[in-house]
Design an enzyme around this catalytic site. Sequence first.
Site, PDB file in Angstrom:
ATOM      1  N   HIS A  66       0.806  -1.218   0.000  1.00  0.00           N
ATOM      2  CA  HIS A  66       0.000   0.000   0.000  1.00  0.00           C
ATOM      3  C   HIS A  66       0.853   1.288   0.000  1.00  0.00           C
ATOM      4  O   HIS A  66       0.851   2.045  -0.949  1.00  0.00           O
ATOM      5  CB  HIS A  66      -0.905   0.033   1.238  1.00  0.00           C
ATOM      6  CG  HIS A  66      -1.785  -1.157   1.398  1.00  0.00           C
ATOM      7  ND1 HIS A  66      -2.870  -1.434   0.589  1.00  0.00           N
ATOM      8  CD2 HIS A  66      -1.747  -2.164   2.306  1.00  0.00           C
ATOM      9  CE1 HIS A  66      -3.453  -2.540   0.984  1.00  0.00           C
ATOM     10  NE2 HIS A  66      -2.812  -3.012   2.024  1.00  0.00           N
TER      11      HIS A  66
HETATM   12  O1  RIB Z   1      -5.284   0.099   4.598  1.00  0.00           O
HETATM   13  C1  RIB Z   1      -3.884   0.084   4.423  1.00  0.00           C
HETATM   14  C2  RIB Z   1      -3.237   1.165   5.211  1.00  0.00           C
HETATM   15  O2  RIB Z   1      -3.506   0.953   6.602  1.00  0.00           O
HETATM   16  C3  RIB Z   1      -1.709   1.167   5.087  1.00  0.00           C
HETATM   17  O3  RIB Z   1      -1.234   2.475   5.255  1.00  0.00           O
HETATM   18  C4  RIB Z   1      -1.278   0.317   6.244  1.00  0.00           C
HETATM   19  O4  RIB Z   1       0.039   0.631   6.696  1.00  0.00           O
HETATM   20  C5  RIB Z   1      -2.273   0.721   7.287  1.00  0.00           C
HETATM   21  O5  RIB Z   1      -1.826   1.946   7.872  1.00  0.00           O
END
Ligand code: RIB
Length: 313
Positions: A243
Amino acid sequence: MSPRKIIIDTDPGQDDAVAILLALGSPEDVDVLGITAVAGNVPLDLTQKNARIVCELAGRPDIRVFAGCDHPLGRPLVTAEHVHGKSGLDGPDLPDPVMPLQDMHGVDFIIETLRTHEAGTVTLCALGPLTNLATALQRAPDIAQRVQQIILMGGAYFEVGNITPAAEFNIYVDPEAADVVFKSGIDIVVLPLDVTHKALVTAPRNDAFRDLGNPVGAAVADMTDFFERFDKEKYGATAAPLHDPCVLAYLISPYIFTGRFINVEIETGSELTMGMTVADWWRVTDRAPNATFIGDLDAEAFFDLLTERLARL
Ligand code: RIB
Ligand code: CA
């Protein structure tokens, strides 16, 4: 072109860690003015510690790390140890940090940095709940016009939620903060689950990290081996989505990504859909566009960039 001056706001988190490493491996593109930790994946005492662990892994104990807010604006903290492990950085065996945590509060650092740098020259890269950014904007409204851009990982439209049926984790943890940020008028780029779920660390890609032969490559491969189990169990996925590195990859190579400038609003009223990013992807309303919402990427180019930059550390 001179490197972009940035503040990374983060809740490490293995994917945050990879994003920080991508930034620190890209000095020609990115000048990290500081890292502000926020409560999110794990509580603040761990996110600020993990941020320092990652800086030392990258050989950068000079990077200034600040602790920011330890709870959302108006609701109890929700964490994600079920994804990231109790430490928030489960997987590799990394030493506790020696580098100091800065005394200044992370929110004060954000405000001071924006006020002391030329307007329009500092970008905020947000990798966690938006509590620090919203608190800074509420405490110092003058900074909104001084921010060059906010590039954030958060939200979802076609992919809907990963922490509830409707909401993505970063937005869900602090929807009131997200509402402040999305209504700020600042140039915002959103990297939602719609695109991050296409940045999948397949086995060959993770092998390429491990084959770098440096401690960073081994650590990233171990992090992936740990946090991929959540997505495999939940989605039946064959690989873990990376992500947060999408935020730094967008800053470095925006042409890897495609999206639309649309209206995005945050659900803050209904508990059923709390934290949902209501993205007008099909422009069916007359609500004014306020964010560039990214929907796709060239995954090969993304992993080529990431692997090449990690190799430098
Ligand atoms: O949904 C994914 C996000 O939530 C990413 O930033 C992960 O690190 C968590 O913070
Ligand atoms: Ca994160």
